[in-house]
Design an enzyme around this catalytic site. Structure first.
Site, mmCIF file in Angstrom:
data_model
loop_
_atom_site.group_PDB
_atom_site.id
_atom_site.type_symbol
_atom_site.label_atom_id
_atom_site.label_comp_id
_atom_site.label_asym_id
_atom_site.label_seq_id
_atom_site.Cartn_x
_atom_site.Cartn_y
_atom_site.Cartn_z
ATOM 1 N N GLY A 1 0.831 -1.198 0.000
ATOM 2 C CA GLY A 1 0.000 0.000 0.000
ATOM 3 C C GLY A 1 0.865 1.247 0.000
ATOM 4 O O GLY A 1 0.581 2.214 -0.702
ATOM 5 N N MET B 1 5.132 2.748 1.456
ATOM 6 C CA MET B 1 6.438 2.418 2.030
ATOM 7 C C MET B 1 7.092 3.668 2.606
ATOM 8 O O MET B 1 7.207 4.687 1.931
ATOM 9 C CB MET B 1 7.322 1.787 0.945
ATOM 10 C CG MET B 1 8.735 1.495 1.396
ATOM 11 S SD MET B 1 8.775 0.261 2.705
ATOM 12 C CE MET B 1 10.231 0.765 3.597
ATOM 13 N N GLU B 2 7.547 3.503 3.857
ATOM 14 C CA GLU B 2 8.001 4.654 4.636
ATOM 15 C C GLU B 2 9.440 5.092 4.379
ATOM 16 O O GLU B 2 10.130 5.501 5.315
ATOM 17 C CB GLU B 2 7.844 4.319 6.124
ATOM 18 C CG GLU B 2 8.840 3.272 6.687
ATOM 19 C CD GLU B 2 8.376 1.832 6.636
ATOM 20 O OE1 GLU B 2 7.542 1.502 5.767
ATOM 21 O OE2 GLU B 2 8.858 1.026 7.453
ATOM 22 N N ASN B 3 9.928 5.034 3.136
ATOM 23 C CA ASN B 3 11.287 5.515 2.856
ATOM 24 C C ASN B 3 11.487 6.873 3.509
ATOM 25 O O ASN B 3 10.643 7.754 3.388
ATOM 26 C CB ASN B 3 11.499 5.638 1.354
ATOM 27 C CG ASN B 3 11.055 4.412 0.614
ATOM 28 O OD1 ASN B 3 11.454 3.314 0.944
ATOM 29 N ND2 ASN B 3 10.178 4.586 -0.354
ATOM 30 N N HIS C 1 0.137 6.429 9.077
ATOM 31 C CA HIS C 1 0.948 5.250 9.379
ATOM 32 C C HIS C 1 2.403 5.466 8.918
ATOM 33 O O HIS C 1 3.347 5.287 9.686
ATOM 34 C CB HIS C 1 0.336 4.030 8.687
ATOM 35 C CG HIS C 1 1.110 2.763 8.849
ATOM 36 N ND1 HIS C 1 0.703 1.741 9.684
ATOM 37 C CD2 HIS C 1 2.275 2.338 8.286
ATOM 38 C CE1 HIS C 1 1.584 0.758 9.630
ATOM 39 N NE2 HIS C 1 2.548 1.091 8.781
ATOM 40 N N GLU C 2 2.562 5.851 7.674
ATOM 41 C CA GLU C 2 3.924 5.982 7.137
ATOM 42 C C GLU C 2 4.683 7.113 7.826
ATOM 43 O O GLU C 2 5.870 6.986 8.103
ATOM 44 C CB GLU C 2 3.903 6.188 5.612
ATOM 45 C CG GLU C 2 3.149 5.116 4.805
ATOM 46 C CD GLU C 2 3.524 3.683 5.147
ATOM 47 O OE1 GLU C 2 4.635 3.451 5.645
ATOM 48 O OE2 GLU C 2 2.683 2.781 4.930
ATOM 49 N N HIS D 1 6.279 6.243 11.047
ATOM 50 C CA HIS D 1 7.559 5.541 10.892
ATOM 51 C C HIS D 1 8.750 6.504 10.753
ATOM 52 O O HIS D 1 9.891 6.089 10.956
ATOM 53 C CB HIS D 1 7.547 4.688 9.626
ATOM 54 C CG HIS D 1 6.838 3.363 9.730
ATOM 55 N ND1 HIS D 1 7.080 2.453 10.731
ATOM 56 C CD2 HIS D 1 5.927 2.777 8.907
ATOM 57 C CE1 HIS D 1 6.335 1.365 10.509
ATOM 58 N NE2 HIS D 1 5.629 1.541 9.415
#
Ligand code: BES
Ligand code: ZN
Length: 963
Positions: A348, A350-352, A384-385, A388
């Site tokens: 869904g 990605m927390e790069n 959410h991301e 992080h």
């Protein structure tokens, strides 16, 4: 018997060796794969040098002997910084392949004597093309050892450089390499994504490193604890924009290999893990804002941004970052925040760090075309991301075995961040439906597992991937919420803050968090916690499952027992705590909140829980604890009567949970099925969404089990009776469906009301839906269906209709300019009842020109959710399993969901047999779906038993209630 392919040999074999100076040794890598392979004694599992799988998987157990046989890096070398230059080619080369070229160097320190440099590298070619070299230099006047030979180990994904003598402990070295890789459309590492803009095909290069794919972009020490700084340079076409984790430092235009290009360099990153790196080269455009000098940008396809689809994401990002800054008491660690919507993306989002990637549906919102549900998804996924960015990125767990803490934490606080951005939505309540009930469902199986794994148990990439599961995410979220509730939120937040400040730019294990929380607890007068955070939490993280707490309100006895959905199942996993927990119980008596009570043993007496007469007890207020509750029959009866007379006397989350607990207690044969069914009787008066949704999910299980039996008629009649008042209610407040209710959850409930009502044949519903869809077909540019109702209306209209309705949906799908619109149509097309349409649609799912790879498994899952599609999908998946698992098995939850989707209705011996046979036929195992297969077999077994034992009782109850 390691699967080792030599790509270079020692000097004596005549490969190119150049000693440039006393400090520099160069070895060119040859691609003598074929010659060398012969020397490898026909290892099983050969792969062609292009990395494509050509042979059967391992069948014999492998015993590691050499350092490169182990999946974990040796502890001898510590990276400090990298220089990485990547040049993705967005046009195919002469062979029709998309490739990228890379130059990278890493400076590392030697901390333990070794003559080996073992560094991750996957599918990278260190070819003989002129100038492709591996060079080792010593820093600070240190002489580097000469290179003896270098080779690639495919199984463990290493480049191994063997030296002629040892590296000096305490000295630093620089390893340089040049390589090429394929810019494939495989959604991992450095990869390619495509879309069309105004009929013109566009190609972009992007990345997905988590968990083990940074090594596919450049050679690196690809473990989360190997933090370093990265100096990134991207070479790209002049018409494109390059992005990475940090801000652009400068750029210059030049010509390389005869191609005019732009060279963009980025500021050095902060000290970070490889899995959080990100690169993007695209023609995307952005919108931006700034908040206290922090640059916030949203990037997407030109058209989407021009249409304003990025505005909502931009509007909520600032507040969410502000919220976390305060909550963590640490300001945002970076100088910019980019978020990108990608046409092809496996999970869904990605927390790069500093460059977060999303699926388009996770970031892009159109106020006139998107639904409330789309909007909620966007705000929670962003929340959410961004959580992080601190928890996970600034402070990172040492190894993947503790992944649950990273993902569970973000999955808990995402509700807090979303609530801050959308304060009227009651987002915090939704954790019950989205996480707690999902966790309860899988954690009640004997095949469950503890949250926490030992570091040694998680090694290979497939074992790492398996950690991304419902237990880590949803149970993780549930137990952390419980912890925050019993410590109180300010204490919890202070502990988090102390942990983040202490370990910034470093790595931790979960015990570090418990220690920091404990420190705050010790300093908080008046806070009563019966044991240390450590002792309490161990019981929730080191043993699987959860308790059912039984309260006898006649005697005040309170007891706990490990809750298992199938009481006859055997739990083979011994627990260090004998399946007992330290349980914080918030509770109410006769409508008044009582002091929290701790159940610390198997059985206890808490005399204030005794009631008589009309009195009642409700335990687990707001479902703040991760456990189920059962009562004596009298208290059940009083709660039921309260629901029927004055349901609002109970908190809304508890109304929902009473239903979920009762249905599951009945499935575990702890209470009668009739009692469970009775909890749904009051629904004719319920107008809140969360209890309704909880009931529909549980009755949904009955539909799954009985849709193909004689119970289905009376079941439908009962549902119809219960839903009708809700349908009429919304019909009235929306002035005959021309308006949308104001409240967030009311909008969801309206959708449920229409969906169920039409499903069970409430008068007027079918006509309403068919009318809307027909109107749209007649005038495709004028869609009269409200965005909230689209999913339901499209699905029902296609189910009621034929090929014409389906083909129209397909055309609209192909032309959709908003990702969430396409997504609604894609799921609706699975609703047709016509087998040939379903079979044709199944074929489409494996054609990436029709259905994007990222969407294949979920589409099959939708088809399997249709009672007519199920057998077709099951056959299809079995026939194509090896192809599907090879091509499509990489998405987060993809396989897990696919297995679940297909097996959720399974309830006959025959189906169980088929499932077991399927499992046995695939010796290769199921990779990240291994656990899902176990769960499916266990659930099917339980379903068979449940149907046999309950069918008559259920039939009788529904019949009596409806006649
Ligand atoms: N880190 C994950 C994404 C991920 C998981 C990438 C596994 C690679 C392998 C990210 O933070 C995440 O959890 N994303 C979720 C969405 C979230 C709202 C639960 C997802 O992708 O579904
Ligand atoms: Zn996450």
């Amino acid at each position: 018997m390691g699967k080792v392919y030599y790509v270079s040999k020692n000097i004596g074999l005549g490969l190119l060796v150049l000693v440039i100076s006393a400090l520099v040794t160069i070895i060119a890598l040859s691609i003598a794969y074929d010659k060398e392979r012969a020397k490898n004694q026909g290892q099983p599992g050969h792969r062609a040098s292009d990395g494509s799988s050509t042979s059967p998987p391992f069948t014999t157990p492998f015993t590691p002997k050499e350092p490169w046989d182990y999946y974990r890096l040796p502890k001898s070398l510590i990276p400090e910084s990298y220089q990485v230059t990547l040049w993705p080619q967005l046009q195919p080369n002469a062979d029709g392949m998309y490739v990228f070229t890379g130059y990278s160097s890493v400076i590392f320190r030697c901390v333990k004597e070794t003559d080996l440099i073992i560094i991750h590298s996957k599918k990278l070619n260190f070819t003989t093309v002129l100038g492709n070299h591996i060079i080792l230099m010593g820093l600070g006047g240190v002489t580097p050892p000469a290179i003896r030979r270098t080779w690639l180990v495919e199984r463990t994904e290493y480049l191994v450089v063997q030296l002629r003598w040892k590296l000096t402990v305490g000295a630093s070295y620089k390893l340089h390499s040049k390589f090429t890789g394929e810019l494939a459309d495989d959604l991992q590492g450095f990869y390619r994504s495509e879309y069309t803009d105004n009929g013109v095909k566009k190609v972009l290069a992007t990345s997905q490193m988590q968990a083990t794919f940074a090594r596919k972009a450049f050679p690196c020490f690809d473990e989360p604890a190997m933090k370093a700084t990265f100096n990134v340079t991207l070479i790209h076409d002049r018409g494109t924009v390059a992005l990475s984790n940090s801000k652009e430092k400068d750029y210059s235009d030049t010509v390389k290999d005869g191609v005019p290009v732009r060279v963009t360099t980025f500021e050095p990153t902060k000290t970070m893990s490889t899995y959080l790196l990100a690169f993007l080269v695209s023609e995307f455009i952005s919108i931006q804002s700034s908040q206290n000098h922090l640059l916030i940008r949203i990037w997407a396809q030109r058209k989407a941004i021009a249409d304003g689809q990025g505005e909502y994401a931009l509007n909520v990002t600032g507040p969410i970052l502000q919220f976390y800054g305060k909550y963590y008491n640490v300001s945002y660690p970076l100088s910019k925040s980019d978020q990108v919507a990608l046409p092809d993306f496996n999970s869904g989002a990605m927390e790069n760090w500093g460059l977060v990637m999303y699926r388009e549906t996770g970031l892009l919102y159109d106020p006139t075309l998107s639904s409330t549900g789309n909007k909620e998804r966007i705000v929670t996924i962003i929340s959410h991301e961004l959580a992080h960015m601190w928890f996970g990125n600034l402070v990172t767990l040492q190894w993947w075995n503790d992944l649950w803490l990273n993902e569970g934490f973000a999955s808990y606080v995402e509700y807090l961040g979303a609530d801050y951005a959308e304060p009227t939505w009651n987002m915090k309540d939704y954790i019950l439906l989205y996480d707690m009930q999902r966790a309860f469902a899988v954690d009640a199986l004997a095949s469950s597992h503890p949250l926490s794994r030992k570091e040694e148990e998680v090694n290979e990439p497939s074992e790492i991937n398996e950690m991304f599961n419902t237990i880590s995410y949803s149970k993780g979220a549930a137990v952390l919420r419980m912890l925050s509730e019993f410590l109180t939120e300010p204490v919890f937040a202070k502990g988090i803050s102390s942990y983040l400040n202490t370990f910034a730019f470093n790595n931790t294990v979960y015990e570090d968090l418990w220690n920091h929380l404990q420190k705050v607890v010790d300093k908080t007068p008046g806070l009563h916690v019966p044991y240390s955070v450590h002792e309490i939490m161990n019981r929730w993280t080191l043993q699987m499952g959860f308790p059912v707490v039984t309260i006898d309100t006649q005697t005040g006895t309170v007891s706990q027992k490990h809750f298992l959905l199938d009481p006859s199942s055997v739990v083979e996993r011994p627990s260090p705590f004998n399946y007992t927990w330290f349980i914080p119980i918030k509770w109410m008596k006769n409508g008044l909140d009582q002091q929290q009570y701790w159940l610390l043993k198997k059985t206890d007496v808490h005399s204030s829980m005794r009631v008589s007469g009309e009195g009642w007890v409700l335990a687990n207020t707001n479902v703040s604890g991760y456990f189920r509750v059962n009562y004596d029959a009298n208290n059940w009866a009083r709660l039921l009567s309260l629901l029927n007379t004055d349901h609002k006397a109970l908190p809304v989350m508890n109304r929902a949970q009473i239903i979920d607990d009762a249905f599951n207690l009945a499935r575990a044969q702890i209470i009668s099925t009739t009692l469970a069914l009775k909890t749904t009787k009051y629904l004719s008066k319920e107008r809140d969404y969360i209890p309704w949704q909880s009931a529909l999910k549980n009755l949904g299980y009955y539909i799954l089990m009985f849709e193909r039996t004689e119970v289905y008629g009376p079941l439908q009649a009962y549902l119809k009776k219960q839903i009708k008042p809700l349908f009429e209610y919304f019909k009235t407040i929306t002035s005959d469906w021309t308006k949308v209710p104001a409240g967030h959850s009311d909008q969801y409930n309206q959708i449920d009301a229409i969906g169920i009502a039409c499903g069970v044949g409430v008068e007027g519903c079918r006509e309403l839906i068919q009318g809307w869809y027909k109107q749209w077909m007649e005038n495709p540019n004028q869609n009269p269906i409200h965005p909230n109702l689209k999913s339901t209306v499209y699905c029902k209209a296609i189910a009621f209709g034929g090929a014409e309705e389906w083909d129209f949906a397909w055309r609209m799908f192909e032309n959709a300019s908003l990702a969430s619109e396409a997504s609604k149509l894609r799921s609706a097309m699975a609703c047709t009842k016509i087998p040939w349409l379903l079979n044709r649609y199944l074929e489409y799912t494996l054609d990436p020109a029709k259905i994007r790879k990222q969407d294949a498994t979920s589409t099959i899952q939708y088809i399997a959710g249709n009672v007519i599609g199920l057998p077709l999908a099951w056959n299809f998946v079995r026939e194509r399993w090896s192809y599907i698992s090879q091509q499509y098995g990489r998405g987060l939850f993809a396989f897990h969901n696919l297995v679940n989707g297909i097996t959720m209705r399974f309830s006959t011996e025959f189906e169980l047999q088929e499932l077991k046979e399927f499992k046995e036929h695939h010796h290769a195992g199921f990779g990240s779906a291994t656990l899902a297969m176990e769960q499916a077999i266990e659930k099917t077994t339980a379903n068979i038993k449940w149907v046999t034992e309950n069918k008559a009782e259920v039939l009788k109850w529904f019949t009596e209630e409806t006649t």
